[in-house]
Design a protein around this motif. Structure first.
Motif, PDB file in Angstrom:
ATOM      1  N   SER A  99       2.436  -4.392  -7.198  1.00  0.00           N
ATOM      2  CA  SER A  99       2.126  -3.958  -5.837  1.00  0.00           C
ATOM      3  C   SER A  99       0.618  -3.919  -5.598  1.00  0.00           C
ATOM      4  O   SER A  99       0.144  -4.312  -4.535  1.00  0.00           O
ATOM      5  CB  SER A  99       2.718  -2.572  -5.561  1.00  0.00           C
ATOM      6  N   LEU A 100      -0.123  -3.475  -6.583  1.00  0.00           N
ATOM      7  CA  LEU A 100      -1.579  -3.462  -6.472  1.00  0.00           C
ATOM      8  C   LEU A 100      -2.131  -4.886  -6.379  1.00  0.00           C
ATOM      9  O   LEU A 100      -2.989  -5.181  -5.540  1.00  0.00           O
ATOM     10  CB  LEU A 100      -2.196  -2.733  -7.661  1.00  0.00           C
ATOM     11  N   TYR A 127       0.825  -1.208   0.000  1.00  0.00           N
ATOM     12  CA  TYR A 127       0.000   0.000   0.000  1.00  0.00           C
ATOM     13  C   TYR A 127       0.863   1.263   0.000  1.00  0.00           C
ATOM     14  O   TYR A 127       0.595   2.201  -0.746  1.00  0.00           O
ATOM     15  CB  TYR A 127      -0.934  -0.011   1.219  1.00  0.00           C
ATOM     16  N   VAL A 128       1.903   1.280   0.816  1.00  0.00           N
ATOM     17  CA  VAL A 128       2.818   2.428   0.843  1.00  0.00           C
ATOM     18  C   VAL A 128       3.490   2.594  -0.518  1.00  0.00           C
ATOM     19  O   VAL A 128       3.654   3.708  -1.010  1.00  0.00           O
ATOM     20  CB  VAL A 128       3.849   2.269   1.982  1.00  0.00           C
ATOM     21  N   SER A 129       3.839   1.484  -1.132  1.00  0.00           N
ATOM     22  CA  SER A 129       4.450   1.529  -2.462  1.00  0.00           C
ATOM     23  C   SER A 129       3.480   2.092  -3.498  1.00  0.00           C
ATOM     24  O   SER A 129       3.880   2.878  -4.367  1.00  0.00           O
ATOM     25  CB  SER A 129       4.907   0.124  -2.866  1.00  0.00           C
ATOM     26  N   ILE A 130       2.219   1.713  -3.407  1.00  0.00           N
ATOM     27  CA  ILE A 130       1.205   2.224  -4.336  1.00  0.00           C
ATOM     28  C   ILE A 130       1.038   3.732  -4.158  1.00  0.00           C
ATOM     29  O   ILE A 130       1.003   4.494  -5.136  1.00  0.00           O
ATOM     30  CB  ILE A 130      -0.143   1.497  -4.117  1.00  0.00           C
ATOM     31  N   ILE A 131       0.940   4.164  -2.909  1.00  0.00           N
ATOM     32  CA  ILE A 131       0.773   5.600  -2.627  1.00  0.00           C
ATOM     33  C   ILE A 131       2.006   6.378  -3.071  1.00  0.00           C
ATOM     34  O   ILE A 131       1.893   7.437  -3.712  1.00  0.00           O
ATOM     35  CB  ILE A 131       0.493   5.827  -1.124  1.00  0.00           C
ATOM     36  N   LEU A 132       3.181   5.860  -2.766  1.00  0.00           N
ATOM     37  CA  LEU A 132       4.414   6.536  -3.157  1.00  0.00           C
ATOM     38  C   LEU A 132       4.530   6.632  -4.674  1.00  0.00           C
ATOM     39  O   LEU A 132       4.911   7.677  -5.215  1.00  0.00           O
ATOM     40  CB  LEU A 132       5.614   5.788  -2.574  1.00  0.00           C
ATOM     41  N   ASN A 133       4.173   5.574  -5.364  1.00  0.00           N
ATOM     42  CA  ASN A 133       4.217   5.588  -6.824  1.00  0.00           C
ATOM     43  C   ASN A 133       3.198   6.563  -7.397  1.00  0.00           C
ATOM     44  O   ASN A 133       3.451   7.229  -8.396  1.00  0.00           O
ATOM     45  CB  ASN A 133       3.970   4.184  -7.382  1.00  0.00           C
ATOM     46  N   ARG A 134       2.063   6.664  -6.753  1.00  0.00           N
ATOM     47  CA  ARG A 134       1.011   7.581  -7.225  1.00  0.00           C
ATOM     48  C   ARG A 134       1.483   9.035  -7.210  1.00  0.00           C
ATOM     49  O   ARG A 134       1.222   9.784  -8.140  1.00  0.00           O
ATOM     50  CB  ARG A 134      -0.212   7.412  -6.333  1.00  0.00           C
ATOM     51  N   PHE A 135       2.175   9.406  -6.145  1.00  0.00           N
ATOM     52  CA  PHE A 135       2.657  10.782  -6.044  1.00  0.00           C
ATOM     53  C   PHE A 135       3.989  10.999  -6.748  1.00  0.00           C
ATOM     54  O   PHE A 135       4.332  12.123  -7.074  1.00  0.00           O
ATOM     55  CB  PHE A 135       2.784  11.193  -4.574  1.00  0.00           C
ATOM     56  N   ARG A 136       4.733   9.930  -6.965  1.00  0.00           N
ATOM     57  CA  ARG A 136       6.071  10.065  -7.529  1.00  0.00           C
ATOM     58  C   ARG A 136       6.077  10.086  -9.053  1.00  0.00           C
ATOM     59  O   ARG A 136       6.844  10.825  -9.661  1.00  0.00           O
ATOM     60  CB  ARG A 136       6.939   8.908  -7.020  1.00  0.00           C
TER      61      ARG A 136
END
Length: 123
Positions: A99-100, A78-87
């Motif tokens: 990751s999803l 989940y942290v990876s998904i959020i980080l990728n979303r903003f990055r």
């Protein structure tokens, strides 16, 4: 018209995303091994015929470790998904669908185990 790639090398965030994907998949793999030992045994006909007892319940200590592994795997995903979303800002950036997928499978597995324990415990 294709834009020129201006990035010189991978930054630290890309390495963090790749590392978190590897760590979460390793945790998920350990959870698979743990579930083999924590889950109830299958009761095959030949075992019933010979009167061999099989375990029909989840092993509580191992199930606790299994929950921890699955929750950690889901949290890192989940942290990876959020980080990728903003990055990621470009169309050509990686989407990290693994990751999803891992997040969905981990949460579904946690729900499945909870339902199995509740139905086996009350029945």
């Amino acid at each position: 018209m294709q834009d020129k790639e201006r990035r010189k090398q991978m930054d630290i965030w890309t390495l963090i995303l790749k590392g978190s994907a590897i760590i979460s998949w390793l945790l998920f793999t350990f959870a698979l091994v743990m579930s083999y030992y924590a889950a109830p045994d299958n009761q095959y006909g030949v075992l019933r015929y010979h009167g061999i007892e099989v375990r029909k319940f989840w092993l509580t200590p191992l199930t606790g470790y299994l929950y921890i592994l699955l929750w950690l795997s889901a949290l890192i995903s989940y942290v990876s998904i959020i980080l990728n979303r903003f990055r990621s800002r470009r169309k050509t950036d990686h989407k990290y669908f693994n990751s999803l997928l891992l997040f969905i499978v981990s949460v579904a597995w946690i729900v499945y185990i909870l339902v199995q324990i509740v139905t086996k415990g009350s029945g």
